[in-house]
Design a protein around this motif. Structure first.
Motif, mmCIF file in Angstrom:
data_model
loop_
_atom_site.group_PDB
_atom_site.id
_atom_site.type_symbol
_atom_site.label_atom_id
_atom_site.label_comp_id
_atom_site.label_asym_id
_atom_site.label_seq_id
_atom_site.Cartn_x
_atom_site.Cartn_y
_atom_site.Cartn_z
ATOM 1 N N UNK A 112 1.122 -1.526 -0.332
ATOM 2 C CA UNK A 112 -0.313 0.210 0.170
ATOM 3 C C UNK A 112 0.942 1.429 -0.240
ATOM 4 N N UNK A 113 0.259 2.611 -0.403
ATOM 5 C CA UNK A 113 0.663 3.770 -0.245
ATOM 6 C C UNK A 113 1.709 4.085 1.025
ATOM 7 N N UNK A 114 2.357 5.021 1.381
ATOM 8 C CA UNK A 114 3.182 5.067 1.867
ATOM 9 C C UNK A 114 3.814 6.311 2.493
ATOM 10 N N UNK A 115 3.118 7.429 1.230
ATOM 11 C CA UNK A 115 3.279 8.060 1.210
ATOM 12 C C UNK A 115 1.978 9.679 1.735
ATOM 13 N N UNK A 116 1.328 8.697 2.824
ATOM 14 C CA UNK A 116 0.185 9.952 3.577
ATOM 15 C C UNK A 116 0.988 11.293 4.115
ATOM 16 N N UNK A 117 0.646 12.580 3.664
ATOM 17 C CA UNK A 117 0.535 13.746 4.353
ATOM 18 C C UNK A 117 1.135 13.836 5.925
ATOM 19 N N UNK A 118 1.650 14.869 6.165
ATOM 20 C CA UNK A 118 2.023 14.643 7.269
ATOM 21 C C UNK A 118 0.997 16.644 8.090
ATOM 22 N N UNK A 119 0.439 15.879 8.260
ATOM 23 C CA UNK A 119 -0.590 17.201 8.418
ATOM 24 C C UNK A 119 -1.495 16.963 9.981
ATOM 25 N N UNK A 177 2.618 13.532 12.515
ATOM 26 C CA UNK A 177 2.458 12.674 12.566
ATOM 27 C C UNK A 177 1.247 12.713 10.820
ATOM 28 N N UNK A 178 1.329 11.161 10.487
ATOM 29 C CA UNK A 178 0.141 10.701 9.368
ATOM 30 C C UNK A 178 -0.418 9.961 9.617
ATOM 31 N N UNK A 179 -1.377 8.941 9.318
ATOM 32 C CA UNK A 179 -2.428 7.909 9.212
ATOM 33 C C UNK A 179 -1.612 6.995 10.233
ATOM 34 N N UNK A 180 -0.891 6.164 9.855
ATOM 35 C CA UNK A 180 0.004 5.000 9.404
ATOM 36 C C UNK A 180 1.597 5.312 10.459
ATOM 37 N N UNK A 181 1.396 6.928 11.148
ATOM 38 C CA UNK A 181 2.816 7.172 12.006
ATOM 39 C C UNK A 181 3.118 8.080 12.731
ATOM 40 N N UNK A 182 1.795 7.537 13.745
ATOM 41 C CA UNK A 182 1.748 8.784 15.371
ATOM 42 C C UNK A 182 2.671 8.367 16.264
ATOM 43 N N UNK A 219 3.708 1.745 10.526
ATOM 44 C CA UNK A 219 3.045 0.735 9.858
ATOM 45 C C UNK A 219 3.056 0.572 8.828
ATOM 46 N N UNK A 220 4.480 0.751 8.830
ATOM 47 C CA UNK A 220 5.254 1.786 7.277
ATOM 48 C C UNK A 220 4.104 0.574 5.565
ATOM 49 N N UNK A 221 3.798 0.889 4.791
ATOM 50 C CA UNK A 221 3.377 0.030 4.280
ATOM 51 C C UNK A 221 1.564 -0.526 4.340
ATOM 52 N N UNK A 222 1.117 -0.077 4.970
ATOM 53 C CA UNK A 222 -0.388 -0.375 5.464
ATOM 54 C C UNK A 222 -1.060 0.444 5.179
#
Length: 802
Positions: A1-8, A602-607, A779-782
């Motif tokens: 899965x994409x791992x480049x969610x915006x840090x927002x 943070x971002x959705x899969x990186x808290x 959760x990289x890649x998730x």
């Protein structure tokens, strides 16, 4: 899965999260170390003879004292030699009831060399060692061992001390000619400065006015010869330790950049006026040419200060505009150390403190990131100096915690491609960058493109993503000292033509402001000066964006946001888990290259979760020995359901603990009783398979193991393990299954010993220790949202509390 969610999404601050728990010290079974094997009668006889000769010389010395010179408590210094492996004996050499003090310890310089401790002995206690030796010779304990064996068996010999005995720098630095006048750092025993100044005047010793104070030491600079210092030692009780005053740092100038006035004007047009935030980057350097058009809008004349009014606040040609270059990088990022004249010897710790104070008096309401790229060669392999200890003290001051950023220093010699990394690993970080509380910055580089046709035949020394060629490291330091540098920023590269040593060329440096804008607007800078300025700019941005964060927290976030470049990471992965090799790489690269986005968002899969808390490490009841008091248990609002749903998917966990210690320097062997740090803190993470009660018990066990010097547990499945427990900043990495991480939902922070505990007579045993704890799960890649559930939980908790 994409791992480049915006840090927002701002990191989540956990308020009132820690639960104070009383420390429950487990029952201990202490096995004392084996003592040297001595033939009792012969050893007692030889030692009594040596002590007797030393006392005879001491009595003769005291009888010959000049009444016009002598000050303080009558007495003398003894130099006591112990086997190099018998460090535990150092704590037995003194007796506070007799006012006997171990003042200095000279470490073995080669394997097999002895330890040499100097002890001040008041005249009234002159027979202390003879009595101990006689009891050792004639009396047994209830267990059938010689009385005083732990002390007497560890002593090889004793003699009357001289100034050389109190010298704790490398022996080669002690003048061969006893009449050669040089500058010394004189480390005074507590409360004896007035007496020292009196005897110094009587002996025609020249003193500098600056001084720095620590809990048990005060340090001044003195111009004298060794023969006169021998008289000082013979006529007073004031000296604890002698070191050579270090020369002022040298800088190395790079080539100037092209004149680019049009670029400057275009950039100036896009600059907005500074906001009203009470945040500043405070540069301790050579002054700033604020008339530079890119600097003037952002630097008020009232904010330029100097220690010596005769110097002026403008940048100086002697330093080739170094301060102006630093200012340009701090303000703009990438838009060399340079040669500076040697000052008269000064106590740089005192000067650093005064420089900071002047900025604070001008604008006391501001929060600052204080940056300094001024260093001096540090031959002590991480051992604290008067300068580095002063930096630690400036960071720690309880009424005014400070964030201080230091450069790791640069290799001065010519370098070739073959030297890269080998020389870096052998050249230790400069003084004062071994300071525990400072953020120490090394340099890496991604500058590898050479476009200038004049250098078409040149290639870069360092490949992209590697350590910058001149950056220093702590690879050869003793294991006990902190990891330095903590992080690395861009510092440029060197170019070579295959024949000549590497040199700085504009293509491989960073563009910045020139200190003579009437001539040109741009020049270049590189090495750890540029990297330090970059770090200062990032720290200022965090302070402005997060006004409630402590200096300890900002330091933690910079380190926590750092990642190793692919080139660095490849070397770490090639170790295949061999911790000794990984540790050496961390001492080379620090924790990697920081990123402002990761530090703030943070971002959705990186808290990221942040805790700012405090505990009381120690307590004392009545006249009993101080003991450990608090630990804090932090239950984390984990996204358990989301992690459990990922099952065996690989996730990552990172923890950083940051706090400031109160320093107590002085070379006394760094034994348990004579520790540099006021206290230590450690973190442990709850295992998936243990209950909270089992976790508490393991934390207690870990604290006991560290106090007793046993191998620490709890780090086996982490990348660094207990190696992370160096200095006052601890960071580590874990990876595993999401299901496992779902149950690792608690972190314990607990104290370990320091001089606050071991020296209760200094009355700091009830002091509070504040700390920042930063925890990130990824959760990289998730394509999973682990942020929102935690945010919702915290919002509900806040509503309930309100």
């Amino acid at each position: 899965m994409a791992d480049d969610f915006p840090r927002d999404r701002p990191h989540l601050l956990l308020r009132n999260n820690g639960v104070r728990e009383p420390y429950r010290r487990p029952n201990q079974v202490i096995t004392p170390p084996a003592l040297p094997d001595r033939e009792r009668a012969a050893h007692a006889q030889a030692l009594a003879q040596a002590v007797g000769q030393a006392l005879g010389a001491a009595r003769q010395q005291m009888a010959g004292r000049d009444a016009g010179v002598a000050v303080g408590t009558p007495g003398f210094y003894l130099e006591i030699q112990l086997p190099g492996s018998e460090r535990a004996g150092l704590d037995l050499l003194a007796d506070r009831r007799q006012h006997m003090e171990v003042v200095a310890v000279r470490e073995p310089e080669q394997p097999g060399d002895p330890l040499r401790a100097s002890v001040f002995v008041p005249a009234r206690a002159e027979n202390f060692y003879l009595r101990k030796i006689e009891a050792y010779r004639t009396t047994d304990t209830q267990s059938g061992r010689p009385r005083n064996e732990p002390l007497v068996s560890r002593i090889d010999t004793v003699r009357l001390a001289t100034a050389h005995s109190l010298f704790t720098d490398e022996d080669r630095l002690f003048p061969i000619d006893p009449n050669e006048r040089v500058w010394w750092e004189v480390w005074l025993r507590d409360g004896r400065r007035e007496n020292f100044e009196r005897v110094a005047q009587a002996l025609n010793i020249t003193l500098r006015p600056h001084a720095v104070r620590f809990p048990e030491r005060e340090i001044l600079l003195a111009l004298s010869d060794a023969a006169t210092l021998d008289r000082l030692v013979a006529h007073s009780d004031v000296v604890a330790e002698l070191r050579r005053a270090k020369d002022t740092p040298a800088f190395f100038m790079g080539l100037g950049g092209a004149e680019q006035r049009a670029w400057s004007e275009e950039l100036l047009a896009r600059i907005g006026p500074p906001g009203q935030e009470n945040v500043a980057v405070c540069l301790l350097d050579s002054g700033v040419r604020r008339t530079h058009p890119l600097i003037e809008p952002l630097l008020a004349a009232a904010d330029c200060h100097t220690i010596n009014p005769a110097w002026g606040v403008d940048d100086t040609p002697a330093w080739q505009g170094h301060g102006t270059r630093m200012a340009g990088i701090s303000l703009y990022g990438d838009l060399v150390p340079v040669a500076g004249p040697a000052n008269d010897p000064e106590l740089y710790g005192a000067i650093t403190g005064e420089a900071i104070a002047r900025a604070e008096v001008q604008a006391p309401q501001r929060r600052r990131a204080i940056a300094m790229a001024v260093t001096s060669v540090n031959p002590a392999r991480g051992r604290p100096s008067s300068w580095s200890a002063s930096v630690d003290q400036l960071c720690f001051e309880e009424a005014n915690r400070r964030l201080i950023i230091l450069s790791a220093g640069n290799i001065a010699d010519d370098l070739t491609p073959e030297d890269h990394l080998t020389r870096n690993d052998l050249e230790p970080v400069d003084d004062p960058a071994q300071a525990w509380n400072a953020l120490t910055v090394g340099a890496f580089t991604e500058k590898v493109d050479i476009i200038d046709p004049d250098f078409a035949d040149y290639t870069p020394i360092a490949p992209a993503g590697e350590l910058s060629p001149r950056s220093r490291t702590s690879v050869i330091w003793d294991r006990q000292w902190p990891v330095k540098p903590d992080v690395v920023f861009e510092g440029g590269n060197l170019a070579h033509d295959g024949t000549l040593p590497g040199e700085q060329i504009d293509d491989l440096q960073l563009l910045t402001t020139y200190f003579r804008p009437e001539s040109r607007h741009f020049t270049t800078i590189g090495d750890t000066s540029a990297a330090t300025a970059y770090a200062a700019g990032m720290a200022g941005a965090i302070l402005a964006a997060r006004p409630t964060y402590w200096p300890e927290t900002v330091r933690a976030l910079i380190v926590h946001s750092a990642e190793w470049t692919p080139a660095m990471r490849a070397r770490v992965d090639a170790c295949h888990g061999a911790k000794t090799q990984i540790q050496s790489l961390v001492r080379r690269y620090g924790y990697g290259v920081p990123d402002l986005g990761r530090a703030l968002l943070s971002t959705r899969n990186d808290l990221t979760l942040i805790v700012q808390d405090e505990l009381q490490p120690f307590q004392r009841e009545g006249t009993a020995a101080a003991k450990t008091r608090d630990m804090k248990l932090h239950r984390l609002p984990w996204p358990k359901d989301e992690l459990a749903a990922l099952d065996d998917a690989q996730v990552e966990l990172r923890v950083t603990l940051s706090y400031f210690i109160e320093p107590n320097p002085g070379e006394r062997g760094w034994t348990r009783r004579h520790r540099y740090a006021s206290h230590g803190l450690r973190f442990r993470m709850k295992l998936a398979t243990e209950s909270v009660d089992e976790f508490r018990a393991r934390i207690n066990q870990a604290a006991r193991d560290e106090e007793e010097g046993a191998p620490g547990g709890g780090g086996e499945d982490w990348l660094l393990g207990t190696f992370r427990d160096r200095g006052s900043l601890h960071a580590d990495f874990w990876s595993g299954s999401a299901a496992d991480l779902a149950e690792r939902d608690a972190v314990g922070v607990f104290p370990v010993g320091g001089w606050w505990k071991e020296k209760p007579y200094l009355e700091r045993f009830d002091a509070l220790a504040q700390y920042a704890l930063v925890v990130t799960i990824r959760a990289p890649g998730s394509n999973v949202d682990i942020f929102t559930p935690v945010e919702t939980t915290l919002a509900i908790q806040t509503t309930v509390e309100t």
